[in-house]
Every structure is written in C-alpha cells, then in structure tokens.
Design a protein around this motif. Structure first.
Motif, short mmCIF file in Angstrom:
data_model
loop_
_atom_site.label_atom_id
_atom_site.label_comp_id
_atom_site.label_asym_id
_atom_site.label_seq_id
_atom_site.Cartn_x
_atom_site.Cartn_y
_atom_site.Cartn_z
N ARG A 6 -17.87 16.46 40.28
CA ARG A 6 -18.73 16.52 39.09
C ARG A 6 -20.09 15.87 39.39
N PHE A 39 -19.82 33.39 38.78
CA PHE A 39 -20.33 32.31 37.95
C PHE A 39 -19.55 32.29 36.65
N GLN A 64 -12.63 28.97 37.19
CA GLN A 64 -14.02 29.00 36.74
C GLN A 64 -14.95 28.73 37.93
N HIS A 65 -16.04 29.49 38.02
CA HIS A 65 -17.07 29.32 39.06
C HIS A 65 -16.57 29.61 40.48
N ARG A 74 -16.41 26.01 45.88
CA ARG A 74 -16.59 24.58 45.64
C ARG A 74 -15.29 23.79 45.83
N HIS A 116 -25.48 24.94 41.20
CA HIS A 116 -25.31 24.34 39.86
C HIS A 116 -25.83 22.90 39.85
N TYR A 127 -27.12 19.29 39.32
CA TYR A 127 -27.17 18.24 38.31
C TYR A 127 -28.33 17.29 38.68
N GLN A 156 -24.75 30.39 25.56
CA GLN A 156 -23.31 30.40 25.89
C GLN A 156 -22.49 29.65 24.84
N ASP A 189 -26.16 25.09 26.65
CA ASP A 189 -25.52 25.86 27.72
C ASP A 189 -26.15 27.25 27.65
N VAL A 212 -29.81 28.62 34.65
CA VAL A 212 -28.88 28.10 33.64
C VAL A 212 -29.22 26.64 33.37
N TRP A 253 -27.82 23.24 31.31
CA TRP A 253 -26.58 22.74 30.68
C TRP A 253 -26.63 21.23 30.50
N GLU A 283 -29.93 25.27 36.97
CA GLU A 283 -29.17 25.96 38.01
C GLU A 283 -29.84 27.27 38.42
#
Ligand code: TA6
Length: 296
Positions: free
Chosen positions: A73, A83, A96-97, A101, A170, A172, A193, A212, A242, A244, A269
């Motif tokens: 995370r 995605f 998911q995704h 990863r 993605h 952060y 979203q 989102d 994106v 978020w 992202e």
C-alpha cells in the motif's frame, strides 16, 4: 524513511546501490545517491520510496505489509494486465488491478552514470499468470532514477495471438494536507467511480471529500502541488489519469491503510482505462510510462 524499513544489505550492485532484504526475507534494491534515493521491492516490481534533492515524494502506508502476502500500500503499484476489477474479457472475480503487483520480478540489469541509476526488472508468464490470464508475455520495467524519475512499463506479446491489456502506474504521492493539494492539467471531464462511472464536469480540482475519478482527457503534462513539493508528471502513452483519495472512512476500512494516512496522500495515476484497452499483436510491444520532475 529507509532506516524505518530495517533492511539488511546483501550485496553491492553499483557504486550507489545495493541489494537488501527485510525481516520477512523480501528483496529490495536500494539506491542511495547524494542527490536521490530509491527503494524498489522485487515483490511487485514496486517502487516504495523515491526522494529527489532531499524531498521524499512518494507516500507509503505505515501499515503496508512488506512480507509478500498482499500488494504493497503506497509507492507505485503496477496495475497490469488490467486496471480495477477484472473486465469481462478476462473473466469476473479475478484479483483487482491484475497480478503484476503480486509477483516476484527478476533484476535484469542495473547500471549507473554520473546523472542517474538505470534499473531493469522483468516478469514473464508462468503457471500462476497463465491461470489468471492465458497469454505469453514479457513485461519489462525500466526505471531511470536520478534527480528526475522515469518509469516505463513495456508489454511485449511473446505468444502467437493478439491480446488486450490495460493498467496503471498507481502512484501514491506524499502530500502536506488535503487542502494543500492542487492539480492542473487533468482536463474537466471525469468518470466518477464513486457514482457508477457517471461522466462529470468540474472546472478545477479541489480535494475536500473522497475522490476516485478517471480523467479521460488529461494533458500530457500534469502539474501537481502537494504542499510539500511542486511536481510535473509527464505521461507517456496513458489514455487517462486516475485520481484517488479514500478519505477517512475509506481508509479506516482498509487494514493496511494507516488511519491518519489519508490526510497526507493523493494518488495521481498514469493509466490505460479505456474499455477497449490496448491491443498488442504477436512480437509487438507497447509502453506506458511517466517522468516525474521537481519544479524548483
Ligand atoms: O485507482 C483507484 C482505485 O482503483 C480505487 O478504486 C481503489 O480501490 C484503489 O484503486 C486501490 O485499490 P487496491 O486494490 O490497491 O486497494
């Protein structure tokens, strides 16, 4: 930051980089140059730390798991070959995704010049990937880590039939506070979203609630002010950006998202999210990437 990860050096790689492990025996490439620093996990090909000229730019959750049991995370998760929730073409209910990863990547090469450190990681199809996505591929992550950061994810089709992929870098970002965040270049149109992807228009971006959003008409250069740093994010072959932030309740619902962390992060992202994705023919390749630059 690097100290908090408690990494044990294993072997030198270049003048300013080395391979290290953590207590969970996960491997990391650590770059410690006077002008820039980075930590890259082989699990997920996941950049978890980058600082330029003394400014740490990426956010990493204090409760992120770094033991290879779930996606990390924070930092720059690689969402690939899809995605978000798995699309119909892949079959519903898959992770998911995607899976890039959560796989262990291989270090393919690392070198250093006077300006930067160049790292190549690779991932090929294997029994686990074939079970989720029955295609032959060679995925390469190229990072040029210096005062600027460039990250390029190249998808090569090594099979005999075309395939379609989507994905995201993605990222952060570490921010000072929600009210300090300013973003320019997103364009005014996004799919919300949080409202079943409802097309929405907004003249400027304000971070004062959960967001989102898939911005579908971004400029190729995004200007991001995190309150701690002014940054330019130059996207390469992304069809969307994106944005978020889960806000307080959303963060509290995630075990690996420290409770106050939502106040000091924003995901911006570089993404491929169009429903038709990108088709890659046999022996062809396609790259998604970005360059991140500090504005003095
Ligand atoms: O990029 C935004 C998003 O797709 C959100 O919908 C949110 O779920 C986020 O990614 C994080 O996903 P993750 O699977 O890492 O919890």
């Amino acid at each position: 930051m690097i100290e908090y990860l408690n990494l044990t050096p294993l072997q030198p790689l270049t003048r300013h980089s080395h391979l290290a492990r953590n207590a969970a025996d996960q491997r990391f490439i650590v770059i410690q140059h006077p002008d820039y620093q980075a930590v890259l996990a082989l699990y997920g090909g996941h950049l978890i730390h980058y600082s330029s000229q003394g400014s740490p730019l990426l956010w990493l959750s204090r409760s992120a798991l770094l033991d290879g049991s779930r996606p990390i995370r924070g930092g720059v998760p690689l969402c690939w070959p899809w995605f978000g929730p798995s699309p119909e073409r892949v079959g519903v209910g898959k992770p998911q995704h995607g899976f890039a990863r959560t796989q262990i990547w291989t270090l393919d090469g690392i070198s250093e010049t006077a300006q930067s450190t160049l790292v190549h990681l690779c991932l090929g199809d294997n029994a686990a990937s074939q079970a989720l996505w029955p295609h032959a591929f060679a995925l390469e992550l190229t990072l040029e880590v210096g005062p600027e950061l460039t990250l390029l994810l190249t998808t090569r089709n090594t099979g005999s039939t075309p395939f379609v992929y989507s994905g995201a870098l993605h990222t952060y970002f570490q921010s000072q506070a929600p009210e300090a965040v300013q973003i320019q270049g997103l364009g005014n149109t996004y799919l919300d979203q949080l409202q079943q992807k409802r097309p929405t228009h907004e003249a400027s971006f304000v971070l004062d609630k959960p967001v989102d959003r898939i911005y579908t008409e971004p400029a190729s250069r995004i200007e991001l002010d995190t309150g701690l740093a002014r940054l330019q994010l130059l996207n390469h072959q992304a069809d969307s950006v994106v944005v978020w932030n889960p806000w307080q309740a959303g963060a509290a619902a995630m075990a690996d998202f420290d409770d106050q962390g939502w106040r000091t992060m924003i995901c911006v992202e570089s993404a491929i999210t169009a429903p038709e994705g990108i088709q890659v023919a046999p022996d062809e390749e396609h790259s998604l990437g970005f360059t991140l630059r500090l504005v003095p």
